[in-house]
Write a protein that holds these residues in place. Structure first.
Motif, PDB file in Angstrom:
ATOM      1  N   GLU A 151      22.011  48.884  56.407  1.00 49.06           N
ATOM      2  CA  GLU A 151      21.710  49.093  54.991  1.00 49.06           C
ATOM      3  C   GLU A 151      22.226  47.947  54.127  1.00 49.06           C
ATOM      4  OE1 GLU A 151      23.470  51.143  56.822  1.00 49.06           O
ATOM      5  OE2 GLU A 151      22.162  52.881  57.186  1.00 49.06           O
ATOM      6  N   GLN A 152      23.272  47.260  54.606  1.00 46.80           N
ATOM      7  CA  GLN A 152      23.833  46.166  53.817  1.00 46.80           C
ATOM      8  C   GLN A 152      22.853  45.007  53.704  1.00 46.80           C
ATOM      9  OE1 GLN A 152      26.296  46.446  51.988  1.00 46.80           O
ATOM     10  NE2 GLN A 152      27.649  44.684  51.886  1.00 46.80           N
ATOM     11  N   ALA A 153      22.062  44.804  54.752  1.00 54.66           N
ATOM     12  CA  ALA A 153      21.048  43.738  54.683  1.00 54.66           C
ATOM     13  C   ALA A 153      20.039  44.037  53.579  1.00 54.66           C
ATOM     14  CB  ALA A 153      20.339  43.602  56.028  1.00 54.66           C
ATOM     15  N   GLU A 154      19.689  45.305  53.417  1.00 58.03           N
ATOM     16  CA  GLU A 154      18.764  45.686  52.350  1.00 58.03           C
ATOM     17  C   GLU A 154      19.428  45.478  50.986  1.00 58.03           C
ATOM     18  OE1 GLU A 154      17.560  49.687  53.064  1.00 58.03           O
ATOM     19  OE2 GLU A 154      16.816  49.270  55.089  1.00 58.03           O
ATOM     20  N   ARG A 155      20.725  45.790  50.913  1.00 56.87           N
ATOM     21  CA  ARG A 155      21.426  45.583  49.636  1.00 56.87           C
ATOM     22  C   ARG A 155      21.491  44.085  49.295  1.00 56.87           C
ATOM     23  NH1 ARG A 155      25.426  48.947  52.296  1.00 56.87           N
ATOM     24  NH2 ARG A 155      24.981  51.135  51.882  1.00 56.87           N
ATOM     25  N   ALA A 158      18.165  42.960  48.004  1.00 55.79           N
ATOM     26  CA  ALA A 158      17.964  43.406  46.624  1.00 55.79           C
ATOM     27  C   ALA A 158      18.799  42.579  45.662  1.00 55.79           C
ATOM     28  CB  ALA A 158      18.318  44.888  46.495  1.00 55.79           C
ATOM     29  N   CYS A 159      20.009  42.228  46.064  1.00 51.32           N
ATOM     30  CA  CYS A 159      20.879  41.411  45.208  1.00 51.32           C
ATOM     31  C   CYS A 159      20.305  39.995  45.055  1.00 51.32           C
ATOM     32  CB  CYS A 159      22.285  41.357  45.816  1.00 51.32           C
ATOM     33  SG  CYS A 159      23.495  40.519  44.756  1.00 51.32           S
ATOM     34  N   ALA A 372      21.060  44.224  36.045  1.00 47.69           N
ATOM     35  CA  ALA A 372      20.565  44.612  37.369  1.00 47.69           C
ATOM     36  C   ALA A 372      21.333  43.887  38.466  1.00 47.69           C
ATOM     37  CB  ALA A 372      19.075  44.305  37.469  1.00 47.69           C
ATOM     38  N   LEU A 373      21.641  42.594  38.245  1.00 47.37           N
ATOM     39  CA  LEU A 373      22.406  41.829  39.232  1.00 47.37           C
ATOM     40  C   LEU A 373      23.804  42.417  39.392  1.00 47.37           C
ATOM     41  CD1 LEU A 373      22.833  39.441  41.121  1.00 47.37           C
ATOM     42  CD2 LEU A 373      23.309  38.010  39.122  1.00 47.37           C
ATOM     43  N   ALA A 374      24.425  42.783  38.289  1.00 51.66           N
ATOM     44  CA  ALA A 374      25.765  43.369  38.361  1.00 51.66           C
ATOM     45  C   ALA A 374      25.743  44.683  39.147  1.00 51.66           C
ATOM     46  CB  ALA A 374      26.310  43.604  36.946  1.00 51.66           C
ATOM     47  N   GLU A 375      24.690  45.484  38.970  1.00 52.33           N
ATOM     48  CA  GLU A 375      24.576  46.741  39.721  1.00 52.33           C
ATOM     49  C   GLU A 375      24.426  46.478  41.213  1.00 52.33           C
ATOM     50  OE1 GLU A 375      21.459  49.152  38.202  1.00 52.33           O
ATOM     51  OE2 GLU A 375      22.247  49.200  36.155  1.00 52.33           O
ATOM     52  N   PRO A 421      23.624  35.125  44.920  1.00 56.02           N
ATOM     53  CA  PRO A 421      22.610  35.883  45.663  1.00 56.02           C
ATOM     54  C   PRO A 421      23.212  36.848  46.674  1.00 56.02           C
ATOM     55  CG  PRO A 421      22.645  33.570  46.319  1.00 56.02           C
ATOM     56  CD  PRO A 421      23.491  33.680  45.112  1.00 56.02           C
ATOM     57  N   ALA A 422      24.475  36.620  47.099  1.00 58.84           N
ATOM     58  CA  ALA A 422      25.134  37.530  48.048  1.00 58.84           C
ATOM     59  C   ALA A 422      26.132  38.437  47.349  1.00 58.84           C
ATOM     60  CB  ALA A 422      25.824  36.724  49.149  1.00 58.84           C
ATOM     61  N   GLY A 423      26.077  38.508  46.040  1.00 57.32           N
ATOM     62  CA  GLY A 423      26.962  39.410  45.324  1.00 57.32           C
ATOM     63  C   GLY A 423      28.051  38.690  44.571  1.00 57.32           C
TER      64      GLY A 423
END
Length: 568
Positions: A151-155, A158-159, A372-375, A421-423
């Motif tokens: 699931e982290q790859a999907e997050r 999205a980020c 949205a990026l912060a979320e 891009p990675a958070g």
């Protein structure tokens, strides 16, 4: 699982075929014999880029092929690309001497990206310099995210998408702000150019009409003379002193004007109508010519009456066309280009006139994108904060099995100055190899051998849910003695229930293998050749003796090799 690996004309290897099995498969050989060639062969199967000069000298191409067991999940994903009854999948790669490559998947042409996608699900490859990558923050972040689960790859995706949107919104706002600074100056220029074009109101149709009218006006006298001469020839008489005399003279010498002559000819022929069909046809033609001559004369008279011009009209036409030419020189060379420039000026003027509104919209868009990026970054951080302690505990347990009892390992999360891009997290692996020593960053604290063991511990933990086949290329760099034995035990434990392929130079690790292959270089010929052979148990003893640095006849070394095998 990788059942078979075939290599042809790859660097030193002319032809090699390895039949691999489950458990721990060891590949050994002298330095320079070509062990890394096999690692490169596997990398090619995974869609890697071929190195220059990898084709064996004298060969047209190199070929690598891997036969893998087919997992059910991958079968469903590949669908019609595989035969319904397939229980294996073949990945292959050809590399020409010129560097061109072709990829194959299940016997069909594919792309290198296809091999990367499919190969990544079948096999994980850890190169001989992988432990050095552990010192990179990006690699540490990737390992932690991998441990977080799929699931982290999907997050992360999205980020990355939210980050791209935020960057695009920021760039658009910057452009709007820069545009606003030069707004008035550009607006003045746009308005001036638009007014000039709108005053002229050019059109391609008008330009064509004016050009034709100019030609008529420039040749007005000649047109009149031509009409007069034509009428004189058709009807007789002279309407223009310069042309009429010659025309009348011609008409008189031929017995009358053309229209009268044709009418007389038609009357003469029609007098005997109905006697001879051939003469009737000629009579009809004469009648038609007489009618056409009369009609032509009428058209010429009407044309002559219409070619009059008001005084100064030619100057007006020239001025109008000159206006068009000036616009064309400024804006592209054609009326079409002038009109296109006007349309672009209108668009730019509307954009600039709405600059303030656009600025507000741009600021709102950027604010939304940053939110949205912060979320997305917060979702990534929450998963990492939860997984970090669990990863540290798992790695500490593995390090204890790798002769690093008492070593501490921690995962530190710190906020970045701004999300990427990675958070919004920076990850740092901290280690204290010995008890009582403060933990420090992995890149500063661990030695080469310790880095190798940390990497193996991390890979072991991460591999529990990963591909069924793991390939380690000299993961044992920088270690020896009992530590080497501990690493070998860890590799063998990792191979339980899966396939591990280990390229190694340590006899302590090779002695634990379920299957042992040796790579030998023969430099006696003009071109060196490397062969790969699977060893039986007796031959394994000889290879272990060589790895121990002793001669084949060294009895003590042979006893040591046998003891290593018995202890396995």
């Amino acid at each position: 699982m990788l059942h078979e690996l075939r290599v042809e004309n790859l660097l030193l290897i002319e032809r090699a075929e390895l039949r691999l099995g489950p458990g721990l498969n060891a590949l050994t050989g002298e330095t320079g014999a070509g062990k890394t060639v096999l690692a490169h062969a596997i990398d090619l199967l995974l869609g890697g880029k071929p190195r220059p000069g990898i084709v064996r000298p004298g060969a047209a191409e190199a070929y690598v092929e891997g036969v893998f067991a087919l997992p059910d999940g991958l079968r469903a994903e590949l669908g019609e690309r595989l035969a319904p009854d397939a229980d294996e999948i073949v990945l292959a790669r050809r590399v020409s001497a010129e560097g061109r490559t072709r990829a194959y998947l299940g016997g069909r042409s594919a792309t290198a990206a296809d091999l990367r996608d499919v190969g990544g699900a079948l096999l994980s490859f850890y190169g001989q310099h992988e432990h050095r990558k552990l010192t990179l923050a990006s690699a540490q972040l990737g390992i932690l995210d991998g441990f977080c689960g799929p699931e982290q790859a999907e997050r992360r995706a999205a980020c990355a998408e939210a980050y791209a949107e935020a960057r695009a919104a920021e760039a658009a706002l910057d452009e709007l702000q820069a545009r606003a600074g030069a707004r008035d100056r550009e607006l003045d220029l746009l308005v001036w150019e638009l007014e000039e074009i709108e005053r002229a109101a050019p059109s391609e149709a008008e330009e064509a009409e004016l050009a034709a009218e100019r030609e008529r006006l420039r040749h007005l006298e000649g047109l009149r003379g031509a009409v007069a001469g034509g009428l004189a020839a058709l009807e007789g008489g002279s309407e223009d002193s310069s042309y009429g005399g010659s025309a009348a003279g011609y008409a008189g010498s031929s017995g009358g004007a053309a229209t009268a002559s044709l009418a007389a000819a038609a009357a003469a022929l029609s007098a005997l109508s109905g006697v001879d069909p051939a003469l009737d046809a000629l009579s009809a033609r004469a009648n038609a010519l007489a009618v056409e001559a009369d009609d032509l004369a009428g058209e010429l008279r009407r044309y002559g009456e219409g070619i009059d011009a008001t005084p100064g009209r030619l100057d007006e036409v020239e001025e109008r066309l000159g206006q068009f030419d000036r616009l064309k020189r400024k804006h592209g060379g054609t009326i079409e280009a002038v009109l296109a420039h006007a349309a672009e000026c209108t668009r730019r003027r509307e954009l600039l006139e709405g600059a303030e509104e656009a600025l507000e919209d741009g600021r709102a868009r950027l604010e939304t994108a940053r939110g949205a990026l912060a979320e997305r970054a917060a979702e990534l951080h929450e998963a990492r904060a939860d997984a970090g302690p669990r990863l540290a505990d798992a790695v500490r347990d593995r390090l204890g099995e790798l002769a690093m009892e008492g070593a501490s390992f921690a995962v530190s999360l710190a906020p970045r100055e701004s999300p990427g891009p990675a958070g919004a997290d920076e990850v740092e692996f901290l280690i204290a190899p010995n008890p009582g020593v403060p933990a420090g960053p992995l890149r500063e604290t661990a030695s080469g051998g310790e880095l190798s063991r940390v990497m193996l511990a991390l890979m072991s933990v991460a591999a529990e849910a990963g591909a069924a086949t793991l390939v380690f290329d000299e993961v044992d760099a920088g270690i020896g003695g009992q530590t080497a034995r501990a690493v070998g035990e860890q590799l063998r434990a990792l191979a339980e229930g899966r396939q591990v392929i280990c390229i190694t130079h340590l006899p302590q690790i090779a002695s634990l293998a379920d299957r042992h292959f040796t790579i030998v270089k023969d430099a006696s010929g003009q071109t060196a050749r490397t062969t790969v052979t699977e060893l039986d148990r007796g031959a394994v003893v000889g290879e272990l003796v060589r790895m121990l640095g002793a001669d084949e006849a060294d009895a003590a070394a042979r006893r040591h090799a046998k003891e290593l095998l018995r202890a396995a």
